[in-house]
Motif scaffolding. Sequence first.
Motif, PDB file in Angstrom:
ATOM      1  N   THR A  41       0.852  -1.191   0.000  1.00 29.21           N
ATOM      2  CA  THR A  41       0.000   0.000   0.000  1.00 29.21           C
ATOM      3  C   THR A  41       0.883   1.235   0.000  1.00 29.21           C
ATOM      4  O   THR A  41       1.875   1.303   0.732  1.00 29.21           O
ATOM      5  CB  THR A  41      -0.936   0.037   1.214  1.00 29.21           C
ATOM      6  OG1 THR A  41      -1.698   1.268   1.178  1.00 29.21           O
ATOM      7  CG2 THR A  41      -0.173  -0.021   2.522  1.00 29.21           C
ATOM      8  N   ALA A  42       0.523   2.211  -0.830  1.00 30.47           N
ATOM      9  CA  ALA A  42       1.243   3.481  -0.846  1.00 30.47           C
ATOM     10  C   ALA A  42       0.696   4.433   0.208  1.00 30.47           C
ATOM     11  O   ALA A  42       1.356   5.412   0.565  1.00 30.47           O
ATOM     12  CB  ALA A  42       1.148   4.123  -2.231  1.00 30.47           C
ATOM     13  N   ASP A  43      -0.518   4.147   0.746  1.00 28.97           N
ATOM     14  CA  ASP A  43      -1.141   5.009   1.755  1.00 28.97           C
ATOM     15  C   ASP A  43      -1.571   4.134   2.918  1.00 28.97           C
ATOM     16  O   ASP A  43      -2.728   3.739   3.037  1.00 28.97           O
ATOM     17  CB  ASP A  43      -2.331   5.745   1.140  1.00 28.97           C
ATOM     18  CG  ASP A  43      -2.929   6.770   2.101  1.00 28.97           C
ATOM     19  OD1 ASP A  43      -2.334   6.992   3.192  1.00 28.97           O
ATOM     20  OD2 ASP A  43      -3.979   7.341   1.774  1.00 28.97           O
ATOM     21  N   TYR A  44      -0.626   3.830   3.778  1.00 34.17           N
ATOM     22  CA  TYR A  44      -0.893   2.890   4.857  1.00 34.17           C
ATOM     23  C   TYR A  44      -1.994   3.362   5.803  1.00 34.17           C
ATOM     24  O   TYR A  44      -2.884   2.565   6.162  1.00 34.17           O
ATOM     25  CB  TYR A  44       0.392   2.615   5.633  1.00 34.17           C
ATOM     26  CG  TYR A  44       0.239   1.542   6.685  1.00 34.17           C
ATOM     27  CD1 TYR A  44       0.313   0.202   6.358  1.00 34.17           C
ATOM     28  CD2 TYR A  44      -0.003   1.888   8.011  1.00 34.17           C
ATOM     29  CE1 TYR A  44       0.153  -0.785   7.317  1.00 34.17           C
ATOM     30  CE2 TYR A  44      -0.160   0.909   8.984  1.00 34.17           C
ATOM     31  CZ  TYR A  44      -0.084  -0.426   8.629  1.00 34.17           C
ATOM     32  OH  TYR A  44      -0.255  -1.395   9.575  1.00 34.17           O
ATOM     33  N   HIS A  79       8.231   3.119   4.776  1.00 36.39           N
ATOM     34  CA  HIS A  79       8.588   4.525   4.601  1.00 36.39           C
ATOM     35  C   HIS A  79       7.745   5.355   5.564  1.00 36.39           C
ATOM     36  O   HIS A  79       6.520   5.154   5.645  1.00 36.39           O
ATOM     37  CB  HIS A  79       8.328   4.964   3.152  1.00 36.39           C
ATOM     38  CG  HIS A  79       9.262   6.030   2.681  1.00 36.39           C
ATOM     39  ND1 HIS A  79      10.599   5.816   2.448  1.00 36.39           N
ATOM     40  CD2 HIS A  79       9.046   7.348   2.408  1.00 36.39           C
ATOM     41  CE1 HIS A  79      11.173   6.931   2.039  1.00 36.39           C
ATOM     42  NE2 HIS A  79      10.235   7.886   2.015  1.00 36.39           N
ATOM     43  N   LYS A 124       3.792   5.478   6.571  1.00 37.49           N
ATOM     44  CA  LYS A 124       3.055   6.044   5.444  1.00 37.49           C
ATOM     45  C   LYS A 124       2.855   5.025   4.319  1.00 37.49           C
ATOM     46  O   LYS A 124       1.779   4.951   3.729  1.00 37.49           O
ATOM     47  CB  LYS A 124       3.805   7.251   4.877  1.00 37.49           C
ATOM     48  CG  LYS A 124       3.979   8.405   5.840  1.00 37.49           C
ATOM     49  CD  LYS A 124       2.662   9.112   6.120  1.00 37.49           C
ATOM     50  CE  LYS A 124       2.869  10.452   6.779  1.00 37.49           C
ATOM     51  NZ  LYS A 124       3.590  10.357   8.096  1.00 37.49           N
ATOM     52  N   SER A 125       3.922   4.276   3.973  1.00 37.04           N
ATOM     53  CA  SER A 125       3.846   3.314   2.867  1.00 37.04           C
ATOM     54  C   SER A 125       4.593   2.051   3.272  1.00 37.04           C
ATOM     55  O   SER A 125       5.573   2.111   4.031  1.00 37.04           O
ATOM     56  CB  SER A 125       4.473   3.879   1.585  1.00 37.04           C
ATOM     57  OG  SER A 125       3.846   5.103   1.222  1.00 37.04           O
ATOM     58  N   THR A 184       7.274  10.318   4.267  1.00 41.86           N
ATOM     59  CA  THR A 184       6.316  10.715   3.244  1.00 41.86           C
ATOM     60  C   THR A 184       5.770   9.469   2.572  1.00 41.86           C
ATOM     61  O   THR A 184       6.168   8.353   2.885  1.00 41.86           O
ATOM     62  CB  THR A 184       6.980  11.643   2.212  1.00 41.86           C
ATOM     63  OG1 THR A 184       5.979  12.129   1.308  1.00 41.86           O
ATOM     64  CG2 THR A 184       8.054  10.908   1.426  1.00 41.86           C
ATOM     65  N   TRP A 185       4.855   9.661   1.651  1.00 45.40           N
ATOM     66  CA  TRP A 185       4.257   8.532   0.949  1.00 45.40           C
ATOM     67  C   TRP A 185       5.167   8.091  -0.196  1.00 45.40           C
ATOM     68  O   TRP A 185       5.856   8.909  -0.808  1.00 45.40           O
ATOM     69  CB  TRP A 185       2.873   8.914   0.420  1.00 45.40           C
ATOM     70  CG  TRP A 185       1.865   9.030   1.521  1.00 45.40           C
ATOM     71  CD1 TRP A 185       0.987   8.076   1.935  1.00 45.40           C
ATOM     72  CD2 TRP A 185       1.646  10.169   2.339  1.00 45.40           C
ATOM     73  NE1 TRP A 185       0.240   8.535   2.981  1.00 45.40           N
ATOM     74  CE2 TRP A 185       0.626   9.844   3.259  1.00 45.40           C
ATOM     75  CE3 TRP A 185       2.220  11.451   2.425  1.00 45.40           C
ATOM     76  CZ2 TRP A 185       0.155  10.707   4.220  1.00 45.40           C
ATOM     77  CZ3 TRP A 185       1.754  12.325   3.382  1.00 45.40           C
ATOM     78  CH2 TRP A 185       0.722  11.943   4.278  1.00 45.40           C
ATOM     79  N   ARG A 186       5.126   6.814  -0.480  1.00 46.36           N
ATOM     80  CA  ARG A 186       6.092   6.239  -1.428  1.00 46.36           C
ATOM     81  C   ARG A 186       5.366   5.295  -2.367  1.00 46.36           C
ATOM     82  O   ARG A 186       4.621   4.414  -1.930  1.00 46.36           O
ATOM     83  CB  ARG A 186       7.164   5.476  -0.639  1.00 46.36           C
ATOM     84  CG  ARG A 186       8.161   4.689  -1.456  1.00 46.36           C
ATOM     85  CD  ARG A 186       9.202   5.617  -2.101  1.00 46.36           C
ATOM     86  NE  ARG A 186      10.369   4.886  -2.555  1.00 46.36           N
ATOM     87  CZ  ARG A 186      10.420   4.136  -3.639  1.00 46.36           C
ATOM     88  NH1 ARG A 186       9.349   3.948  -4.376  1.00 46.36           N
ATOM     89  NH2 ARG A 186      11.557   3.566  -3.989  1.00 46.36           N
TER      90      ARG A 186
END
Length: 650
Positions: free
Chosen positions: A384-387, A424, A403-404, A427-429
């Motif tokens: 997921t890129a937006d945990y 991460h 975040k990711s 920031t989002w990754r």
Amino acid sequence: MATASLHPKVLPALGVLALLIVTTGTLVLVNAMSRSVEPEEVNLLTGLVRLGMALPLLLGTVALVAYKSALPSGLAGPAVLAVGALGHWMTIEGLSSFYGEVEYNDWLEIIFGLLMMVAFVWGLFAVLHQQRLSRAREQRAREYDPLTGLLNRTGLQRHHSELSASTRATMLMFDLNDLKAINDSGGHGAGDQHIRAVAKAIQTRLPDDAIVGRWGGDEFVAVIPHVDEAQALEFARAVEHVSPQPPGPLPPFSVGAACIHAGESFERALAIADQRMYECKQEHYERSIISSGQRGGLSVEDVSKQLEMLETPDQVLDVGLALARELLGFEATAYFQPQDGQMLPTHLAGLQEDDRQALRALDLNTHHSGMVSSAITSNSTTWTADYPADPRAGRAWVEFGLKSAVVTPVRSRGEVVGVLALMHFSTWRAITPAVRRLLETVALRLGHTIERLRVIEDVRVTLEGGLLSMGLALEARDLETSGHTERVVGLSLELGQALGLSPGVLSDLKQGAYLHDIGKLAIPDAVLLKPGRLDPEEWALMQSHASRGHDLASRIPTLSPAALAVIRHHHERWDGLGYPDRLAGGRIPLLARIFAVCDVYDALISERPYKRAWGQEEALAELLAQRGRQFDPAIVNALVTLIQARHAVA
């Protein structure tokens, strides 16, 4: 059709030989003819023949001078002197036949006789010198490396064995870095030149009394007397400063050090130095590649190649997973394993120590929910890129700032044994297919190393079970006290640990201890079980069990040379009066010395059909009395200390 041609040096030698044969034949002919002609004609005939003989002899002298390279080194001089003197003497004799006695002819004969004697003595010494040179060349070929001029393995071990028994030294093992890259870019000629340059650096920067040799293709070993490990490593750093730098970021070599006594096992010190060298190599690799600023130079291919070189789960987690994190730009990695019914992160990297401590304090039970559970259930990678917005998110992780993330299962024998994660926080990754594939590659390698260790452990357990069963069978046949084999194996391992032996060496000791009496299978029951004293012939047969046991055990392919040495040499004595090889002192392998003391101690404190059980103090006193006679004094002292400490605790 090709025709064979003679070596250019052979033709001159054959020519000189032909001259000598002609001369000798002529002498024989003259003697024969002198008996068949009138006396007044003898002088004329003899003079002509002698002058005729002098000419080829003088020509032979010229030929030897011109082609002396056709003779072995050192023999050309005496050969020229001998042939020349003979030719001149024949000239004088020929002239004497025509004109009567030449003035001072007696003196000339004396001079020529002396010259011939000098030539003979000179030639004799030349032959002896040639033999010495030949032996020296043969020994050099056996003990020296032709590329570097350093000692080879045989030479290293012989020089080490010649050190005084009281000498304490440190062994250094050097392993060149990036030699393959040098060979690939410049050919093997460049690689050889690099090896020679490092060898020269080692020779010039180590002390004069150091024993230095080339152990393998890119490995060097040095034994430096009278220095400790810290001093030896200082010498190694001095060598590094003058060694050529390989093309990559790594230093010229990795190095490991191990202390060694002259009388101790060369192989033991080598194993320790080798292990520390590999630890040094891993540190070099981590500093040079897993560092800021290096990430841009890495590629997926680089990481994949490095993963293939990693042999243990710890290496994959410490090096491989860190490489993936650096290449892909993630901030942290984790490895989840089952503990008490939960899947908890047992390996965290990329975070500050405070953050790792905080994570361990959180409730991270993700076995029944979250992305880890999803990866286990689906047996596939999940991401997921937006945990925080993901329905599988765990509250503790969200609060911690994740975040990711991407996680993938690790399999062994078809079962999920753990889960790898890239995370991460700042920031989002984006989680790209390349990210997922690389993490799956790391997981695949980790599962392979776990499976490999399992197989090795299964083989070890199976082998040890078989060895133990065989040892117990031997124990029963020899009417040994029940449990002797297990007790003496356990005591030997305990003593070996106290002496600082590595796990691999302890395994060799264990295997040799299990099978130490395997040779008794070849001893007839009439001798093995005889209740009374053995006669000399029977005793000689009984003593043969050590060498027979070595021969039998040599057919077991998994037994190491060190284990076989225990079987062969556990009846040797420190004073050289043991059997089968009458080795003495430090020439007896270390593991055989350790086992011999433990074997006798257990026999003393055990009841046998022919003796009572001795008390502990009585048995220890007997061992102390045999120091320097039957046993290694240092090992006896170590065992006494061990037994007394065990008794004090009890």
